[in-house]
Design a protein around this motif. Structure first.
Motif, PDB file in Angstrom:
ATOM      1  N   GLY A  56       0.807  -1.216   0.000  1.00  5.53           N
ATOM      2  CA  GLY A  56       0.000   0.000   0.000  1.00  5.53           C
ATOM      3  C   GLY A  56       0.840   1.266   0.000  1.00  5.53           C
ATOM      4  O   GLY A  56       0.386   2.327  -0.421  1.00  5.53           O
ATOM      5  N   VAL A  57       2.084   1.163   0.457  1.00  5.89           N
ATOM      6  CA  VAL A  57       2.982   2.320   0.462  1.00  5.89           C
ATOM      7  C   VAL A  57       3.215   2.802  -0.965  1.00  5.89           C
ATOM      8  O   VAL A  57       3.177   4.007  -1.232  1.00  5.89           O
ATOM      9  CB  VAL A  57       4.318   1.959   1.158  1.00  5.89           C
ATOM     10  N   GLU A  58       3.430   1.875  -1.892  1.00  3.48           N
ATOM     11  CA  GLU A  58       3.658   2.270  -3.285  1.00  3.48           C
ATOM     12  C   GLU A  58       2.417   2.916  -3.893  1.00  3.48           C
ATOM     13  O   GLU A  58       2.530   3.824  -4.697  1.00  3.48           O
ATOM     14  CB  GLU A  58       4.103   1.073  -4.135  1.00  3.48           C
ATOM     15  N   VAL A  59       1.242   2.452  -3.516  1.00  4.52           N
ATOM     16  CA  VAL A  59       0.014   3.063  -4.025  1.00  4.52           C
ATOM     17  C   VAL A  59      -0.063   4.511  -3.553  1.00  4.52           C
ATOM     18  O   VAL A  59      -0.322   5.432  -4.331  1.00  4.52           O
ATOM     19  CB  VAL A  59      -1.232   2.273  -3.570  1.00  4.52           C
ATOM     20  N   HIS A  60       0.205   4.729  -2.276  1.00  6.31           N
ATOM     21  CA  HIS A  60       0.150   6.085  -1.720  1.00  6.31           C
ATOM     22  C   HIS A  60       1.232   6.974  -2.339  1.00  6.31           C
ATOM     23  O   HIS A  60       0.968   8.128  -2.699  1.00  6.31           O
ATOM     24  CB  HIS A  60       0.312   6.021  -0.200  1.00  6.31           C
ATOM     25  N   LEU A  61       2.451   6.446  -2.479  1.00  3.56           N
ATOM     26  CA  LEU A  61       3.528   7.225  -3.104  1.00  3.56           C
ATOM     27  C   LEU A  61       3.215   7.517  -4.575  1.00  3.56           C
ATOM     28  O   LEU A  61       3.567   8.588  -5.080  1.00  3.56           O
ATOM     29  CB  LEU A  61       4.860   6.481  -2.988  1.00  3.56           C
ATOM     30  N   SER A  62       2.554   6.577  -5.265  1.00  5.41           N
ATOM     31  CA  SER A  62       2.183   6.799  -6.669  1.00  5.41           C
ATOM     32  C   SER A  62       1.188   7.940  -6.800  1.00  5.41           C
ATOM     33  O   SER A  62       1.297   8.773  -7.710  1.00  5.41           O
ATOM     34  CB  SER A  62       1.588   5.530  -7.272  1.00  5.41           C
ATOM     35  N   ILE A  63       0.227   7.996  -5.888  1.00  5.33           N
ATOM     36  CA  ILE A  63      -0.761   9.085  -5.916  1.00  5.33           C
ATOM     37  C   ILE A  63      -0.069  10.418  -5.657  1.00  5.33           C
ATOM     38  O   ILE A  63      -0.306  11.411  -6.358  1.00  5.33           O
ATOM     39  CB  ILE A  63      -1.886   8.815  -4.906  1.00  5.33           C
TER      40      ILE A  63
END
Length: 144
Positions: free
Chosen positions: A12-19
């Motif tokens: 989920g960290v990558e999803v948040h960083l992607s946003i």
């Protein structure tokens, strides 16, 4: 909304960083990442890395750190470049079935705001790798 195993591994960290990287990309370039654009994808990866690095010293911030059993350990780890690049390359794609799902979820939250139930008061991430593939030799352009 990640699978339990993915959440425990910290995906989920990558999803948040992607946003966050997409918002910074738009601020810098005055446009969103284009569909299947490798240059935009590499720029998004670099932005995500810089965001992660800048947040390491901020308590409670989201940055690329090792996660075990759903809990951040505070040890730095590499950003999943493949995942962020895929997010950028497919940023402009519209998945109609997924849009219908999000519309239903948003409508449910509006109904909850009427007072009987409590609406979601956090970020909601949905990442489903089965919806997309990394490379596609065909069907990457408009039909007409």
């Amino acid at each position: 909304m990640l699978r339990g195993e993915d959440w425990e591994l910290g995906k989920g960290v990558e999803v948040h960083l992607s946003i966050a990287a997409a918002l910074d990309f738009h601020e810098k370039n005055n446009r969103w990442p284009q569909l299947h654009n490798a240059d935009d994808a590499s720029q998004m990866v670099e932005i995500a890395k810089s965001i992660s690095d800048s947040r390491k010293d901020i308590e409670g911030a989201c940055w690329a750190q090792s996660i075990q059993y759903g809990f951040p350990m505070g040890e730095p780890r590499d950003v999943d470049e493949k995942r962020i690049a895929r997010y950028s390359r497919l940023f402009a794609a519209e998945l109609t079935g997924f849009c219908a799902f999000l519309g239903g979820a948003a409508a449910q939250e509006v109904i909850k705001a009427s007072g009987k139930f409590t609406p979601i008061d956090q970020w909601v991430h949905h990442d489903e790798e089965a919806l997309v593939v990394d490379e596609c030799a065909s069907n990457v352009g408009p039909l007409f």
